[in-house]
Design a protein around this motif. Structure first.
Motif, PDB file in Angstrom:
ATOM      1  N   LEU A 112      12.094   5.750 -41.742  1.00 10.07           N
ATOM      2  CA  LEU A 112      10.979   6.168 -42.458  1.00 10.07           C
ATOM      3  C   LEU A 112      11.720   6.288 -43.867  1.00 10.07           C
ATOM      4  O   LEU A 112      11.222   5.839 -44.863  1.00 10.07           O
ATOM      5  CB  LEU A 112      10.353   7.085 -42.033  1.00 10.07           C
ATOM      6  N   MET A 113      12.774   6.915 -44.028  1.00 10.83           N
ATOM      7  CA  MET A 113      13.583   7.123 -45.424  1.00 10.83           C
ATOM      8  C   MET A 113      13.926   5.806 -45.924  1.00 10.83           C
ATOM      9  O   MET A 113      13.947   5.897 -47.227  1.00 10.83           O
ATOM     10  CB  MET A 113      14.710   8.148 -45.144  1.00 10.83           C
ATOM     11  N   ALA A 114      14.343   4.897 -45.386  1.00  9.44           N
ATOM     12  CA  ALA A 114      14.760   3.820 -45.816  1.00  9.44           C
ATOM     13  C   ALA A 114      13.655   2.851 -46.471  1.00  9.44           C
ATOM     14  O   ALA A 114      13.851   1.890 -47.208  1.00  9.44           O
ATOM     15  CB  ALA A 114      15.864   3.051 -44.953  1.00  9.44           C
ATOM     16  N   ALA A 115      12.461   2.980 -46.083  1.00  7.10           N
ATOM     17  CA  ALA A 115      11.392   2.324 -46.225  1.00  7.10           C
ATOM     18  C   ALA A 115      10.665   2.609 -47.545  1.00  7.10           C
ATOM     19  O   ALA A 115       9.774   2.196 -48.007  1.00  7.10           O
ATOM     20  CB  ALA A 115      10.372   2.129 -45.018  1.00  7.10           C
ATOM     21  N   VAL A 116      11.261   3.836 -48.012  1.00  6.35           N
ATOM     22  CA  VAL A 116      10.347   4.565 -49.327  1.00  6.35           C
ATOM     23  C   VAL A 116      11.134   3.923 -50.508  1.00  6.35           C
ATOM     24  O   VAL A 116      12.265   3.856 -50.671  1.00  6.35           O
ATOM     25  CB  VAL A 116      10.478   5.787 -49.291  1.00  6.35           C
ATOM     26  N   PRO A 117      10.436   3.020 -51.539  1.00  3.09           N
ATOM     27  CA  PRO A 117      10.740   2.448 -52.531  1.00  3.09           C
ATOM     28  C   PRO A 117      11.350   3.931 -53.754  1.00  3.09           C
ATOM     29  O   PRO A 117      10.711   4.889 -53.395  1.00  3.09           O
ATOM     30  CB  PRO A 117      10.015   1.953 -53.275  1.00  3.09           C
ATOM     31  N   HIS A 118      12.544   3.682 -54.180  1.00  2.97           N
ATOM     32  CA  HIS A 118      12.906   4.616 -55.323  1.00  2.97           C
ATOM     33  C   HIS A 118      13.585   4.314 -56.460  1.00  2.97           C
ATOM     34  O   HIS A 118      13.930   2.858 -56.531  1.00  2.97           O
ATOM     35  CB  HIS A 118      13.732   5.699 -54.414  1.00  2.97           C
ATOM     36  N   PHE A 119      13.644   4.909 -57.704  1.00  5.09           N
ATOM     37  CA  PHE A 119      14.170   4.470 -58.932  1.00  5.09           C
ATOM     38  C   PHE A 119      15.599   4.044 -58.747  1.00  5.09           C
ATOM     39  O   PHE A 119      16.210   3.598 -59.802  1.00  5.09           O
ATOM     40  CB  PHE A 119      13.833   5.226 -59.722  1.00  5.09           C
ATOM     41  N   ASP A 120      16.423   4.338 -57.842  1.00 10.78           N
ATOM     42  CA  ASP A 120      17.846   4.246 -57.741  1.00 10.78           C
ATOM     43  C   ASP A 120      18.254   3.122 -57.138  1.00 10.78           C
ATOM     44  O   ASP A 120      19.652   2.842 -56.652  1.00 10.78           O
ATOM     45  CB  ASP A 120      18.775   5.574 -57.054  1.00 10.78           C
ATOM     46  N   MET A 121      17.440   2.180 -56.607  1.00  8.68           N
ATOM     47  CA  MET A 121      17.568   0.883 -55.824  1.00  8.68           C
ATOM     48  C   MET A 121      18.478  -0.075 -56.656  1.00  8.68           C
ATOM     49  O   MET A 121      18.159  -0.154 -58.003  1.00  8.68           O
ATOM     50  CB  MET A 121      16.535   0.343 -55.513  1.00  8.68           C
ATOM     51  N   LYS A 122      19.294  -0.719 -56.393  1.00  9.01           N
ATOM     52  CA  LYS A 122      20.054  -1.709 -57.107  1.00  9.01           C
ATOM     53  C   LYS A 122      19.307  -3.045 -56.950  1.00  9.01           C
ATOM     54  O   LYS A 122      18.270  -3.210 -56.329  1.00  9.01           O
ATOM     55  CB  LYS A 122      21.583  -1.849 -56.340  1.00  9.01           C
TER      56      LYS A 122
ATOM     57  N   ARG B  54      16.717  -4.683 -50.936  1.00 13.36           N
ATOM     58  CA  ARG B  54      15.464  -4.740 -50.325  1.00 13.36           C
ATOM     59  C   ARG B  54      15.255  -3.395 -49.421  1.00 13.36           C
ATOM     60  O   ARG B  54      16.160  -2.850 -49.227  1.00 13.36           O
ATOM     61  CB  ARG B  54      15.559  -5.774 -49.192  1.00 13.36           C
ATOM     62  N   LEU B  55      13.819  -3.236 -49.528  1.00  9.53           N
ATOM     63  CA  LEU B  55      13.475  -2.045 -48.576  1.00  9.53           C
ATOM     64  C   LEU B  55      13.643  -2.448 -47.090  1.00  9.53           C
ATOM     65  O   LEU B  55      13.484  -3.552 -46.658  1.00  9.53           O
ATOM     66  CB  LEU B  55      11.624  -1.732 -48.805  1.00  9.53           C
ATOM     67  N   LYS B  56      14.163  -1.429 -46.383  1.00  8.81           N
ATOM     68  CA  LYS B  56      14.272  -1.801 -44.843  1.00  8.81           C
ATOM     69  C   LYS B  56      12.923  -1.173 -44.229  1.00  8.81           C
ATOM     70  O   LYS B  56      12.819  -0.111 -43.830  1.00  8.81           O
ATOM     71  CB  LYS B  56      15.149  -0.912 -44.522  1.00  8.81           C
ATOM     72  N   ALA B  57      12.263  -2.151 -43.991  1.00  7.62           N
ATOM     73  CA  ALA B  57      10.852  -1.886 -43.068  1.00  7.62           C
ATOM     74  C   ALA B  57      11.496  -1.798 -41.702  1.00  7.62           C
ATOM     75  O   ALA B  57      12.305  -2.247 -41.228  1.00  7.62           O
ATOM     76  CB  ALA B  57      10.017  -3.293 -43.110  1.00  7.62           C
ATOM     77  N   LEU B  58      10.538  -0.875 -41.010  1.00  5.36           N
ATOM     78  CA  LEU B  58      10.859  -0.370 -39.741  1.00  5.36           C
ATOM     79  C   LEU B  58      10.618  -1.691 -38.670  1.00  5.36           C
ATOM     80  O   LEU B  58      11.440  -2.058 -37.745  1.00  5.36           O
ATOM     81  CB  LEU B  58       9.709   0.552 -39.133  1.00  5.36           C
ATOM     82  N   ARG B  59       9.587  -2.509 -39.241  1.00 10.00           N
ATOM     83  CA  ARG B  59       9.506  -3.773 -38.588  1.00 10.00           C
ATOM     84  C   ARG B  59       9.212  -4.784 -39.350  1.00 10.00           C
ATOM     85  O   ARG B  59       8.186  -5.107 -40.143  1.00 10.00           O
ATOM     86  CB  ARG B  59       8.125  -3.768 -37.541  1.00 10.00           C
ATOM     87  N   ASP B  60      10.044  -5.712 -39.547  1.00 13.96           N
ATOM     88  CA  ASP B  60      10.427  -6.966 -40.783  1.00 13.96           C
ATOM     89  C   ASP B  60       9.237  -8.062 -40.148  1.00 13.96           C
ATOM     90  O   ASP B  60       8.789  -8.057 -38.859  1.00 13.96           O
ATOM     91  CB  ASP B  60      11.556  -7.713 -40.587  1.00 13.96           C
ATOM     92  N   VAL B  61       8.691  -8.619 -41.328  1.00 14.66           N
ATOM     93  CA  VAL B  61       7.775  -9.730 -41.110  1.00 14.66           C
ATOM     94  C   VAL B  61       8.480 -10.878 -41.120  1.00 14.66           C
ATOM     95  O   VAL B  61       8.995 -11.230 -42.538  1.00 14.66           O
ATOM     96  CB  VAL B  61       6.576  -9.699 -41.983  1.00 14.66           C
ATOM     97  N   PRO B  62       8.526 -11.888 -40.232  1.00 15.28           N
ATOM     98  CA  PRO B  62       9.078 -13.100 -40.853  1.00 15.28           C
ATOM     99  C   PRO B  62       8.302 -13.925 -41.514  1.00 15.28           C
ATOM    100  O   PRO B  62       7.314 -14.265 -41.389  1.00 15.28           O
ATOM    101  CB  PRO B  62       9.524 -13.844 -39.321  1.00 15.28           C
ATOM    102  N   VAL B  63       9.019 -14.483 -42.642  1.00 10.95           N
ATOM    103  CA  VAL B  63       8.177 -15.366 -43.564  1.00 10.95           C
ATOM    104  C   VAL B  63       8.484 -16.803 -43.381  1.00 10.95           C
ATOM    105  O   VAL B  63       9.488 -17.281 -43.331  1.00 10.95           O
ATOM    106  CB  VAL B  63       8.573 -15.118 -45.155  1.00 10.95           C
ATOM    107  N   LYS B  64       7.608 -17.703 -43.054  1.00 10.08           N
ATOM    108  CA  LYS B  64       7.929 -18.977 -42.744  1.00 10.08           C
ATOM    109  C   LYS B  64       6.927 -19.883 -43.449  1.00 10.08           C
ATOM    110  O   LYS B  64       5.640 -20.127 -43.049  1.00 10.08           O
ATOM    111  CB  LYS B  64       7.419 -19.320 -41.335  1.00 10.08           C
TER     112      LYS B  64
END
Length: 638
Positions: free
Chosen positions: A269-279, A283-293
């Motif tokens: 949950l903590m890794a999924a929150v966008p914040h201003f310190d991101m490089k 990427r955000l780390k979603a709990l369940r990733d969505v594959p893009v095809k």
């Protein structure tokens, strides 16, 4: 976790081994499983989890308002400090005198959506003072006096005027304040706040959080705060309980939870929150990733651009200039016969959207963001101004286009809406929803449309089994993905995303934001991304335009705006975003009580005082523009 759940005479509320299930066809649904935690007197306990985790069901059990289909076991012990009596709420008759004496009087609740929780037929005063009429013997004059006092306490500037107003006459923030006044009127020992700030702007959210924290401290009241926003938790809570699929995953003090998280779900949950310190590029780390095809998708903007590479064309995909849109509000006299008053929703707005970029448009509710999106979609006609769309087929005057030209340009600009529930027809299957644009614009036959819809579903991470299902059978994040697939069906060049993640949990929000980024990269899409959350826009956008009271007050590349904001309104928006970090608390003292858009709190060079010295966009260099007085030297602003 077990230590926090143990029975103690010092606990105001103790939930022990709570299990809640609902009887449905096909077998029971277990919403809560053996949940145990406590709420201490005068403290804030945050119950954190995604939608469907059982948070609101627990709050309904505490209030004694579970539906008849619920099956409950365990105990909910409430130790009332007023009487010194301990009561097991689950043992009380469902609608008996004892539970009604607690509900609204000793245990108050703020519901998530103030518009649907308040009656449109009764005044605010009537609805608030009803609780006092039920739970006290005060006469009408004393009840009104107490109600007016509480309206003032929760921050209404004119309590007497607010008393006679209706809910639809109030802003979202004031409606939520009315709900808080209603819940606190009888001075309860426990306040349950169920997502009290989810639907609010960040500046209003910060005000409400400050208000709740202040009232909780002043009235020595305990609070059970239900939320999925870890930034809110870090700024308000004393203890935190993390719940997932009805089970308590982790519980402890706010220090333990944020500095020493143990459970993988909490860390996710903590890794999924966008914040201003991101490089950059992180990427955000979603709990369940969505594959893009997207390999099977045709008619993509990138493919069109490759085919048209020999043609000289502008880097600017869309150019808006001098847009003005006014609405007339009805007068306030008898039967609306007072003088009509024009209100400028959009006031002299101009901007460019470059090909392949994401332009963020941010501001509070009512600032004109959605009106601009409607103008670009040709859903609303501006009073004046121009919009030129430089598509793959050449420049088009968007506002002058009619007939076949308008029909053609509608395929090039599509929209992803804010609410994934109301924007999808409940009477149409997913196949019908996604294929509808193809049918309207006569694209292919039935077989080719089915192939296209299937390819779109795969592109957004859903499989063919979803084709014949209806929207109600999907989660909020899945519904929003269906909305994105529908918007992509015609192969648009510009996608307007109007608050596409504001109604979603942080974990699902991360999924959708990553999906939009991947689609932009793979398909060469251009985005206008509208939001009130600067942290979300910071993650998505290349440049950001900040809008206030119908005007763009600042426009700059993302890094510049985040590191060196100039306009006081931009600074207020940034200051109001709650961080999920104990070392960066909200500075409530700097948040202006009248809101970020109150020009009286701005420096003179940014105010429109009506003295003839107009506000104009001032170029600070590097694509950084700020709305300031024409006579001000730009060196004073840097």
């Amino acid at each position: 976790m077990n230590a926090a759940a143990k029975s103690s005479s010092g606990d105001l509320l103790r939930i022990e081994n709570l299990g809640i299930s609902f009887a449905i066809v096909g077998g029971p649904v277990h919403a809560v499983r053996n949940a145990s935690f406590r709420v201490l007197p005068g403290k804030v306990t945050a119950l954190v989890g995604e939608s469907g985790s059982g948070k609101s069901v627990i709050s309904q059990a505490v209030m004694g308002i579970l539906p008849n289909t619920a099956r409950v076991r365990g105990s909910i012990l409430f130790d009332d400090p007023l009487t010194g009596k301990s009561t097991d709420i689950l043992q009380l008759p469902r609608d008996g005198e004892d539970i009604r004496a607690l509900r609204g009087s000793r245990i108050g609740k703020i519901f998530q959506e103030p518009m649907t929780s308040l009656s449109p037929l009764h005044t605010i005063g009537n609805q608030i003072d009803e609780a006092l009429k039920i739970h006290s013997d005060l006469d009408a004059a004393e009840v009104k006096a107490r109600t007016l006092e509480m309206l003032g306490l929760v921050g209404f500037p004119n309590p007497a005027r607010a008393y006679g107003m209706y809910s639809f006459e109030l802003s979202g923030g004031l409606r939520q304040r009315a709900m808080i006044a209603m819940a606190l009127l009888c001075r309860p020992a426990l306040l349950i706040a169920d997502e009290p700030t989810t639907a609010l702007d960040v500046t209003i959210q910060a005000q409400i959080l400050h208000l709740l924290r202040d009232l909780q401290s002043r009235l020595n009241m305990a609070m059970l705060l239900i939320t999925h926003d870890l930034g809110v938790v870090a700024n308000v809570a004393d203890e935190v309980v993390v719940i997932y699929h009805g089970e308590i995953m982790e519980a402890g003090t706010v220090e333990d939870i944020f500095r020493r998280p143990q459970h993988p779900y909490l860390k996710g949950l903590m890794a999924a929150v966008p914040h201003f310190d991101m490089k950059p590029g992180e990427r955000l780390k979603a709990l369940r990733d969505v594959p893009v095809k997207v390999g099977t998708l045709l008619d993509s903007p990138k493919a069109k651009a490759t085919a048209a590479v020999a043609q000289p064309r502008s880097d600017v995909l869309l150019s808006a200039r001098d847009l003005v849109k006014s609405y007339t509000t009805r007068g306030s006299g008898w039967f609306g016969k007072g003088r009509d008053r024009p209100v400028k929703a959009v006031d002299d707005v101009g901007f460019d959207i470059r090909r392949g970029e994401c332009l963020g448009l941010v501001g509070e509710s009512g600032c004109g963001k959605t009106t601009i999106s409607k103008i670009l979609m040709r859903a609303v006609r501006p009073d004046s101004g121009s919009v030129v769309f430089n598509g793959a087929d050449g420049p088009i005057d968007l506002l002058a286009a009619e007939g076949e030209a308008l029909r053609a340009v509608r395929t090039k600009i599509q929209m992803v809406f804010q609410d994934p529930v109301s924007s999808l027809s409940p009477r149409m299957t997913v196949q019908n929803i996604i294929s509808e644009p193809l049918e309207i614009h006569d694209r292919g036959d039935a077989q080719s449309r089915l192939q296209k819809v299937t390819a779109l579903l795969k592109a957004i991470g859903l499989d063919e089994r979803a084709l014949n299902r209806y929207p109600h059978s999907f989660s909020g994040g899945q519904r929003q993905r269906i909305g994105i697939a529908r918007a992509l069906a015609l192969g648009p060049e510009l996608l307007i995303c109007d608050e596409p993640v504001s109604a979603l949990d942080v974990s699902v929000q991360a999924q959708i934001l990553n999906l939009l980024k991947d689609l932009q990269s793979e398909l060469g899409l251009t985005y206008l991304f509208i939001s009130h959350n600067l942290a979300v826009v910071d993650y998505m956008a290349d440049r950001i335009a900040v809008m206030c009271a119908g005007r763009i007050v600042e426009l700059a590349p993302c890094e510049t705006l985040m590191e060196r904001p100039v306009h006081p309104y931009t600074r207020s928006l940034l200051a109001a975003v709650p961080f999920p970090d104990l070392d960066r608390p909200l500075d409530f003292d700097t948040l202006h009580a009248a809101g970020a858009s109150d020009q009286n709190a701005w420096a003179p060079q940014f105010r429109n005082d009506g003295d003839g010295d107009a506000l104009t966009p001032t170029d600070l260099g590097g694509g950084h523009l700020v709305l300031a007085r024409r006579s001000v030297d730009k060196r004073e602003l840097v």
